[in-house]
Motif scaffolding. Sequence first.
Motif, PDB file in Angstrom:
ATOM      1  N   ASP A  69     -31.546   9.178  -2.500  1.00  0.00           N
ATOM      2  CA  ASP A  69     -32.212   8.194  -1.653  1.00  0.00           C
ATOM      3  C   ASP A  69     -31.301   7.703  -0.519  1.00  0.00           C
ATOM      4  N   GLU A  71     -28.998   6.748   2.616  1.00  0.00           N
ATOM      5  CA  GLU A  71     -27.888   7.470   3.275  1.00  0.00           C
ATOM      6  C   GLU A  71     -27.236   8.500   2.348  1.00  0.00           C
ATOM      7  N   THR A 127     -42.318   6.742   5.962  1.00  0.00           N
ATOM      8  CA  THR A 127     -42.939   5.728   5.105  1.00  0.00           C
ATOM      9  C   THR A 127     -42.356   4.337   5.327  1.00  0.00           C
ATOM     10  N   SER A 128     -41.296   4.241   6.127  1.00  0.00           N
ATOM     11  CA  SER A 128     -40.762   2.918   6.488  1.00  0.00           C
ATOM     12  C   SER A 128     -41.200   2.623   7.919  1.00  0.00           C
ATOM     13  N   SER A 167     -48.809   3.312   3.358  1.00  0.00           N
ATOM     14  CA  SER A 167     -47.530   3.442   2.645  1.00  0.00           C
ATOM     15  C   SER A 167     -46.615   2.240   2.908  1.00  0.00           C
ATOM     16  N   THR A 170     -45.757  -0.929   0.141  1.00  0.00           N
ATOM     17  CA  THR A 170     -44.697  -1.027  -0.877  1.00  0.00           C
ATOM     18  C   THR A 170     -43.314  -1.230  -0.259  1.00  0.00           C
TER      19      THR A 170
HETATM   20  N1  LIG Z   1     -33.535  10.265  14.320  1.00  0.00           N
HETATM   21  C1  LIG Z   1     -33.648   9.135  14.961  1.00  0.00           C
HETATM   22  O1  LIG Z   1     -33.994   9.087  16.156  1.00  0.00           O
HETATM   23  C2  LIG Z   1     -33.359   7.870  14.220  1.00  0.00           C
HETATM   24  C3  LIG Z   1     -33.682   6.637  14.808  1.00  0.00           C
HETATM   25  C4  LIG Z   1     -33.459   5.471  14.078  1.00  0.00           C
HETATM   26  C5  LIG Z   1     -32.908   5.550  12.799  1.00  0.00           C
HETATM   27  N2  LIG Z   1     -32.598   6.766  12.271  1.00  0.00           N
HETATM   28  C6  LIG Z   1     -32.026   6.865  10.917  1.00  0.00           C
HETATM   29  O2  LIG Z   1     -32.959   6.324   9.994  1.00  0.00           O
HETATM   30  C7  LIG Z   1     -32.254   5.834   8.849  1.00  0.00           C
HETATM   31  C8  LIG Z   1     -32.757   4.466   8.499  1.00  0.00           C
HETATM   32  O3  LIG Z   1     -34.122   4.562   8.178  1.00  0.00           O
HETATM   33  P1  LIG Z   1     -34.817   3.471   7.229  1.00  0.00           P
HETATM   34  O4  LIG Z   1     -34.579   2.114   7.740  1.00  0.00           O
HETATM   35  O5  LIG Z   1     -36.194   3.956   6.999  1.00  0.00           O
HETATM   36  O6  LIG Z   1     -33.937   3.554   5.905  1.00  0.00           O
HETATM   37  P2  LIG Z   1     -33.971   4.545   4.633  1.00  0.00           P
HETATM   38  O7  LIG Z   1     -34.548   5.843   4.961  1.00  0.00           O
HETATM   39  O8  LIG Z   1     -32.596   4.494   4.076  1.00  0.00           O
HETATM   40  O9  LIG Z   1     -34.967   3.778   3.672  1.00  0.00           O
HETATM   41  C9  LIG Z   1     -34.599   2.524   3.152  1.00  0.00           C
HETATM   42  C10 LIG Z   1     -35.110   2.364   1.719  1.00  0.00           C
HETATM   43  O10 LIG Z   1     -36.510   2.150   1.731  1.00  0.00           O
HETATM   44  C11 LIG Z   1     -37.139   3.058   0.828  1.00  0.00           C
HETATM   45  N3  LIG Z   1     -38.490   3.249   1.317  1.00  0.00           N
HETATM   46  C12 LIG Z   1     -38.901   3.925   2.418  1.00  0.00           C
HETATM   47  N4  LIG Z   1     -40.219   3.825   2.552  1.00  0.00           N
HETATM   48  C13 LIG Z   1     -40.662   3.066   1.529  1.00  0.00           C
HETATM   49  C14 LIG Z   1     -41.933   2.613   1.121  1.00  0.00           C
HETATM   50  N5  LIG Z   1     -43.032   2.865   1.831  1.00  0.00           N
HETATM   51  N6  LIG Z   1     -42.016   1.866   0.001  1.00  0.00           N
HETATM   52  C15 LIG Z   1     -40.912   1.557  -0.714  1.00  0.00           C
HETATM   53  N7  LIG Z   1     -39.674   1.945  -0.384  1.00  0.00           N
HETATM   54  C16 LIG Z   1     -39.563   2.703   0.721  1.00  0.00           C
HETATM   55  C17 LIG Z   1     -36.255   4.272   0.855  1.00  0.00           C
HETATM   56  O11 LIG Z   1     -36.478   5.096  -0.274  1.00  0.00           O
HETATM   57  C18 LIG Z   1     -34.883   3.623   0.882  1.00  0.00           C
HETATM   58  O12 LIG Z   1     -34.491   3.225  -0.416  1.00  0.00           O
HETATM   59  C19 LIG Z   1     -30.782   5.871   9.207  1.00  0.00           C
HETATM   60  O13 LIG Z   1     -30.166   6.960   8.579  1.00  0.00           O
HETATM   61  C20 LIG Z   1     -30.783   6.063  10.725  1.00  0.00           C
HETATM   62  O14 LIG Z   1     -29.629   6.744  11.176  1.00  0.00           O
HETATM   63  C21 LIG Z   1     -32.822   7.913  12.955  1.00  0.00           C
END
Ligand SMILES: NC(=O)c1ccc[n+]([C@@H]2O[C@H](COP(=O)([O-])OP(=O)(O)OC[C@H]3O[C@@H](n4cnc5c(N)ncnc54)[C@H](O)[C@@H]3O)[C@@H](O)[C@H]2O)c1
Length: 356
Positions: A69, A71, A127-128, A167, A170
Amino acid sequence: MSDTRIPVGGDSPYEVLVGRDVLSGIPAMLSGAAQVAVLHAAPLAALAERVAGDLAAAGLRPLPIEVPDAEAGKRLSVAEDCWERLGAAGFTRTDAVVGVGGGAVTDLAGFVAACWLRGVRVVQVPTSLLGMVDAAVGGKTGVNTAAGKNLVGAFHPPAGVVCDLDSLATLPPRDLAAGLAEVAKCGFIADPAILAIIEADPEAARDPRGPALRELVERAIAVKARVVSADLRESGLREILNYGHTLGHAIEKRERYAWRHGDAIAVGLVYAAELALLAGRLDEATARRHRSVLVSLGLPVSYAADAFDELHAAMRVDKKSRGATLRFVVLDGLAAPGILTGPDDALLRRAYRSVI
Ligand SMILES: NC(=O)c1ccc[n+]([C@@H]2O[C@H](COP(=O)([O-])OP(=O)(O)OC[C@H]3O[C@@H](n4cnc5c(N)ncnc54)[C@H](O)[C@@H]3O)[C@@H](O)[C@H]2O)c1
């Protein structure tokens, strides 16, 4: 309400599908594939199973791959494990990858797809909120290495993006708020209607089931889509998406990435607004509006009083700096982004007083 399709242009155009109960739209984005790897982490296993079921029902062969999960999944060793699974299953150039999860999983899935046979299709299913409005749209993929975060990666636009607003129900409220920092950023740099929606009812903006958040998601994606359509590789216009990120990245680094990205960006946005105000480029009301909008969303707008020297040193190695010259995205007015090049240290320090 019907689904929304937001087009992303450029050399490899695709659509971002936004709506409720829209996961069934994934197979149509993968015509011609036989096998589809479904990358996901444990918290989204049930959703990934539904995606795999839809793929199977459409006559495709899903290969679910669970990765660590957050990072912990954005590592080369994890990408290598995925490539071994693709190799064992005999994935060909017409097969594809689907990334189901937050930005960490979509970054990994994109990178796995970008490198396998030098590039196979990926469909992103963020999903975030941060994943929907930022990470999954735009084609930046990558992993973290000992050299730093996101330094190894590839530009690999997806074949499609599917944002199922259901999604978000949650997602922990603190993560939802952090995603809203990027949404507010889009409001300041390009679409002030976003700010008006938040100001009209900040609580409604944070309700994952309500219509306000849906409109915010669609508007923020539309801003990012317009920018990356014109400039995929960040040679010019795309830089405006980094509004608030110069100080924000420095804070994340100082916090060893224990702060949520959006929280750090919220402080960075207030700082960038103050810099523009002090430099005589932005009016006071618009500068103050940054703080009020972000506070109304429950986001932090201040940071450690004694951290300026350390943050200053970190900002100097920010990717937007050219040589030793610092560059900030600033506003010359609402929705009028520009660049502030080489501000003097006294100005940078004075602006920092607004975030302590
Ligand atoms: N590629 C790009 O242009 C770009 C832009 C911004 C950020 N990012 C990257 O995105 C990452 C951060 O993304 P984030 O904030 O989504 O963090 P993440 O992906 O680490 O998710 C955070 C937590 O939320 C959980 N989660 C996700 N969706 C959920 C849901 N619907 N219900 C319950 N739990 C859920 C995940 O399993 C995780 O535990 C970083 O690695 C960052 O570098 C990339």
